[in-house]
Design an enzyme around this catalytic site. Structure first.
Site, PDB file in Angstrom:
ATOM      1  N   CYS A  56      -3.085 -24.333 -19.159  1.00 27.29           N
ATOM      2  CA  CYS A  56      -3.092 -24.751 -20.397  1.00 27.29           C
ATOM      3  C   CYS A  56      -4.279 -25.818 -19.768  1.00 27.29           C
ATOM      4  CB  CYS A  56      -2.638 -26.562 -19.809  1.00 27.29           C
ATOM      5  SG  CYS A  56      -2.341 -27.834 -18.728  1.00 27.29           S
ATOM      6  N   PHE A  57      -4.873 -26.560 -20.831  1.00 30.63           N
ATOM      7  CA  PHE A  57      -6.730 -27.003 -20.502  1.00 30.63           C
ATOM      8  C   PHE A  57      -7.172 -27.638 -18.693  1.00 30.63           C
ATOM      9  CE2 PHE A  57     -10.198 -30.093 -21.580  1.00 30.63           C
ATOM     10  CZ  PHE A  57     -11.465 -28.916 -21.423  1.00 30.63           C
TER      11      PHE A  57
END
Length: 369
Positions: free
Chosen positions: A96-97
């Site tokens: 994810c980020f």
């Protein structure tokens, strides 16, 4: 249970590890990596709603809202997409980020529903991006480039694709590097271009840092720009100038902007609509350089181009395009190139035709196929 994490970023990129991006589509569109697929945990609207909840009520409330939004059939569909990716790419990883809550939840759901224990990237996209930016600066100091130059239409890109090792900047930027350079489909974002370039150079260094060929480009390749440190390195590298007759250059340009470009548009839009969109692309490209051509020359060339398009529309004969191509090469691009090359004379290591350049490249460790 402790879910596995991966932090050997170098290996991921050198080995071409498939990457499962679980960020929202809007984040993915802003920048991604090669060999990546986006199968988000939450979509853009859900991300926005959860973000508002986080700001107002904190993390726990945001997590609760996320679980409310993604459950039942929606959750099952997203897990199914991850399962399909994991089964197709058992050696892959997800991120994810920041490598936090979203990738952990994705890992957990995937494991609970399918039994697949799929690793996540420690630090997520942000850490991978930072790694590639740092490696790009190292590459700018270390790589060994041979720059392939020459007038517009000499066939630099055609030759480049027969040489190894090489880095295709125009391919990475998905642009042909001139006013007529756009393809029928969009260019990548700058971030994605930088990521792809950093990976290519990292792989070369990992392979022993051999000499490689790169095409001579301006700072900008369409909307993508070559980072200054890399551009400076190329400007300090030996320049090999490929020469070809005007007839050969007209042939090459005709093949690229008439045959190949038209084929792209037809493949996307069908024969009739594709032809019209391709005609718009040609005329629009000419209009981009109206000021540099001068008003009178632009009007004259546009009339010739319009006439060639109309003949091709009616008869299918595309030979008339050669007239404006020849005029544009000799009257516009050549004087511009002469000035540019005069500024880089000290960089020139060799000048020759295709076979002579191939021989030179072989002498310097470049393979031809």
């Amino acid at each position: 249970m402790e879910l596995p994490q991966i932090e050997d970023f170098r290996r991921l990129f050198i080995e071409g590890t498939p990457l499962l991006d679980v960020r929202a589509p809007v984040e993915y569109a802003q920048g991604a990596f090669p060999l990546t697929e986006n199968h988000p945990l939450i979509d853009d609207a859900e991300r926005e709603e959860i973000g508002i909840r986080y700001k107002k009520l904190g993390q726990d409330a945001a997590i609760d809202r996320g679980h409310e939004l993604v459950q039942g059939e929606k959750k099952a569909a997203r897990v199914a997409a991850w399962k399909a990716f994991a089964e197709q790419h058992p050696d892959g990883v997800l991120y994810c980020f920041r490598g936090g809550m979203r990738s952990k939840i994705s890992q957990q759901w995937l494991y609970e529903e399918t039994g697949i224990l799929y690793p996540r990237v420690k630090g997520g996209y942000k850490a991978l991006r930072r790694f590639l930016l740092d490696e790009l600066e190292i590459s700018a100091r270390e790589v060994n480039a041979i720059v392939l130059g020459g007038r517009t239409g000499v066939g630099k890109t055609l030759l480049l694709h027969h040489l190894q090792p090489m880095v295709d900047l125009e391919g990475l930027a998905w642009h042909r590097g001139s006013a007529f350079g756009p393809h029928a489909t969009p260019q990548p974002r700058q971030i994605a271009f930088e990521n792809a370039l950093s990976i290519e150079l990292l792989k070369l260094r990992a392979a022993g840092n051999p000499a490689f060929v790169v095409e001579d480009e301006h700072r900008n390749v369409g909307s993508c720009f070559i980072p200054d440190s890399i551009r400076d390195r190329f400007r300090d590298s030996p320049l090999v100038v490929l020469e070809a007759s005007l007839e050969e250059r007209i042939n090459n340009t005709h093949a690229e902007y008439i045959h190949e470009a038209l084929a792209e548009y037809v493949a996307l839009y069908g024969a009739e609509q594709g032809f019209e969109k391709w005609a718009e692309y040609l005329l629009g490209s000419l209009d981009k350089i109206r000021k540099r051509l001068g008003g009178v020359r632009h009007v004259e060339l546009r009339k010739v181009m319009e006439a060639a398009i109309e003949v091709q529309r009616r008869t299918g004969n595309d030979a008339q395009h050669r007239a404006w191509i020849g005029e544009l090469l000799g009257g516009y691009y050549d004087p511009m190139y002469d000035y540019q090359i005069s500024q880089n004379e000290k960089q020139i290591a060799f000048i020759g035709d295709r076979q002579a350049v191939i021989d030179y490249m072989k002498e310097h460790g470049i393979r031809y196929s």
